[in-house]
Design a protein around this motif. Structure first.
Motif, mmCIF file in Angstrom:
data_model
loop_
_atom_site.group_PDB
_atom_site.id
_atom_site.type_symbol
_atom_site.label_atom_id
_atom_site.label_comp_id
_atom_site.label_asym_id
_atom_site.label_seq_id
_atom_site.Cartn_x
_atom_site.Cartn_y
_atom_site.Cartn_z
ATOM 1 N N ILE A 1 -9.595 9.228 15.175
ATOM 2 C CA ILE A 1 -10.152 8.932 16.500
ATOM 3 C C ILE A 1 -11.633 9.295 16.541
ATOM 4 O O ILE A 1 -12.459 8.547 17.068
ATOM 5 C CB ILE A 1 -9.358 9.665 17.598
ATOM 6 C CG1 ILE A 1 -7.963 9.045 17.719
ATOM 7 C CG2 ILE A 1 -10.088 9.630 18.931
ATOM 8 C CD1 ILE A 1 -7.025 9.817 18.614
ATOM 9 N N LYS A 2 -11.992 10.442 15.957
ATOM 10 C CA LYS A 2 -13.394 10.853 15.923
ATOM 11 C C LYS A 2 -14.235 9.835 15.164
ATOM 12 O O LYS A 2 -15.320 9.463 15.601
ATOM 13 C CB LYS A 2 -13.525 12.231 15.277
ATOM 14 C CG LYS A 2 -14.951 12.730 15.205
ATOM 15 C CD LYS A 2 -15.045 14.018 14.415
ATOM 16 C CE LYS A 2 -16.448 14.542 14.299
ATOM 17 N NZ LYS A 2 -17.393 13.630 13.722
ATOM 18 N N ARG B 1 -14.725 6.694 17.288
ATOM 19 C CA ARG B 1 -15.679 6.913 18.375
ATOM 20 C C ARG B 1 -17.103 6.980 17.848
ATOM 21 O O ARG B 1 -18.043 6.481 18.466
ATOM 22 C CB ARG B 1 -15.337 8.192 19.137
ATOM 23 C CG ARG B 1 -14.132 8.045 20.016
ATOM 24 C CD ARG B 1 -13.896 9.285 20.831
ATOM 25 N NE ARG B 1 -12.724 9.109 21.682
ATOM 26 C CZ ARG B 1 -12.136 10.084 22.313
ATOM 27 N NH1 ARG B 1 -12.566 11.324 22.218
ATOM 28 N NH2 ARG B 1 -11.065 9.851 23.053
ATOM 29 N N ASP B 2 -17.289 7.650 16.692
ATOM 30 C CA ASP B 2 -18.618 7.726 16.089
ATOM 31 C C ASP B 2 -19.098 6.347 15.645
ATOM 32 O O ASP B 2 -20.297 6.057 15.691
ATOM 33 C CB ASP B 2 -18.632 8.676 14.901
ATOM 34 C CG ASP B 2 -18.470 10.132 15.313
ATOM 35 O OD1 ASP B 2 -18.658 10.447 16.513
ATOM 36 O OD2 ASP B 2 -18.162 10.963 14.428
ATOM 37 N N LYS C 1 -18.496 3.499 17.138
ATOM 38 C CA LYS C 1 -18.886 2.733 18.322
ATOM 39 C C LYS C 1 -20.304 3.079 18.767
ATOM 40 O O LYS C 1 -21.010 2.265 19.319
ATOM 41 C CB LYS C 1 -17.914 2.974 19.474
ATOM 42 C CG LYS C 1 -16.587 2.268 19.310
ATOM 43 C CD LYS C 1 -15.726 2.511 20.531
ATOM 44 C CE LYS C 1 -14.387 1.811 20.382
ATOM 45 N NZ LYS C 1 -13.530 2.050 21.533
ATOM 46 N N GLU C 2 -20.700 4.314 18.538
ATOM 47 C CA GLU C 2 -22.029 4.777 18.997
ATOM 48 C C GLU C 2 -23.135 4.368 18.093
ATOM 49 O O GLU C 2 -23.359 3.667 17.337
ATOM 50 C CB GLU C 2 -22.065 6.307 19.073
ATOM 51 C CG GLU C 2 -21.181 6.836 20.156
ATOM 52 C CD GLU C 2 -21.165 8.346 20.197
ATOM 53 O OE1 GLU C 2 -21.830 8.992 19.372
ATOM 54 O OE2 GLU C 2 -20.493 8.884 21.069
#
Length: 59
Positions: A51-52, A55-56, A58-59
Protein backbone atom coordinates in the motif's frame (compact mmCIF):
# COMPACT_ATOMS: atom_id res chain seq x y z
CA UNK A 1 -19.79 -60.59 -24.27
CA UNK A 2 -21.26 -57.14 -23.67
CA UNK A 3 -21.50 -57.80 -19.92
CA UNK A 4 -17.89 -58.93 -19.83
CA UNK A 5 -16.69 -55.74 -21.53
CA UNK A 6 -18.81 -53.67 -19.15
CA UNK A 7 -17.35 -55.50 -16.17
CA UNK A 8 -13.78 -55.03 -17.40
CA UNK A 9 -14.37 -51.33 -18.09
CA UNK A 10 -15.94 -50.86 -14.66
CA UNK A 11 -13.00 -52.62 -13.01
CA UNK A 12 -10.49 -50.44 -14.87
CA UNK A 13 -12.34 -47.23 -14.04
CA UNK A 14 -12.51 -48.11 -10.35
CA UNK A 15 -9.06 -49.56 -9.71
CA UNK A 16 -6.85 -47.52 -12.04
CA UNK A 17 -7.41 -44.11 -10.39
CA UNK A 18 -6.81 -45.53 -6.92
CA UNK A 19 -3.51 -47.02 -8.04
CA UNK A 20 -2.34 -43.92 -9.93
CA UNK A 21 -3.53 -41.32 -7.43
CA UNK A 22 -2.18 -42.97 -4.29
CA UNK A 23 -0.49 -40.41 -2.06
CA UNK A 24 1.34 -40.86 1.20
CA UNK A 25 -0.49 -40.09 4.41
CA UNK A 26 0.05 -37.09 6.63
CA UNK A 27 3.23 -36.97 8.68
CA UNK A 28 3.09 -37.85 12.36
CA UNK A 29 2.68 -35.34 15.16
CA UNK A 30 6.33 -34.30 15.66
CA UNK A 31 6.89 -33.35 11.99
CA UNK A 32 3.86 -31.07 11.68
CA UNK A 33 4.53 -27.35 12.02
CA UNK A 34 1.88 -25.04 13.47
CA UNK A 35 1.23 -21.78 11.65
CA UNK A 36 0.40 -19.11 14.16
CA UNK A 37 0.68 -15.33 14.48
CA UNK A 38 4.07 -14.96 12.81
CA UNK A 39 2.70 -15.65 9.35
CA UNK A 40 -0.14 -13.20 9.90
CA UNK A 41 2.29 -10.49 10.97
CA UNK A 42 4.40 -11.06 7.86
CA UNK A 43 1.32 -10.92 5.62
CA UNK A 44 0.14 -7.68 7.25
CA UNK A 45 3.60 -6.12 6.90
CA UNK A 46 3.74 -7.12 3.25
CA UNK A 47 0.30 -5.63 2.63
CA UNK A 48 1.25 -2.39 4.36
CA UNK A 49 4.45 -2.19 2.32
CA UNK A 50 2.51 -2.73 -0.92
CA UNK A 51 0.00 0.00 0.00
CA UNK A 52 2.85 2.39 0.84
CA UNK A 53 4.53 1.70 -2.51
CA UNK A 54 1.26 2.25 -4.37
CA UNK A 55 0.64 5.57 -2.59
CA UNK A 56 4.22 6.71 -3.23
CA UNK A 57 3.83 5.85 -6.92
CA UNK A 58 0.73 8.09 -7.21
CA UNK A 59 2.63 11.11 -5.86
Amino acid sequence: MKHLLTLILFFILITLPTILMAQPGLPGSPEQTPIDGGLGILAAAGGAYAIKKMRDKKE
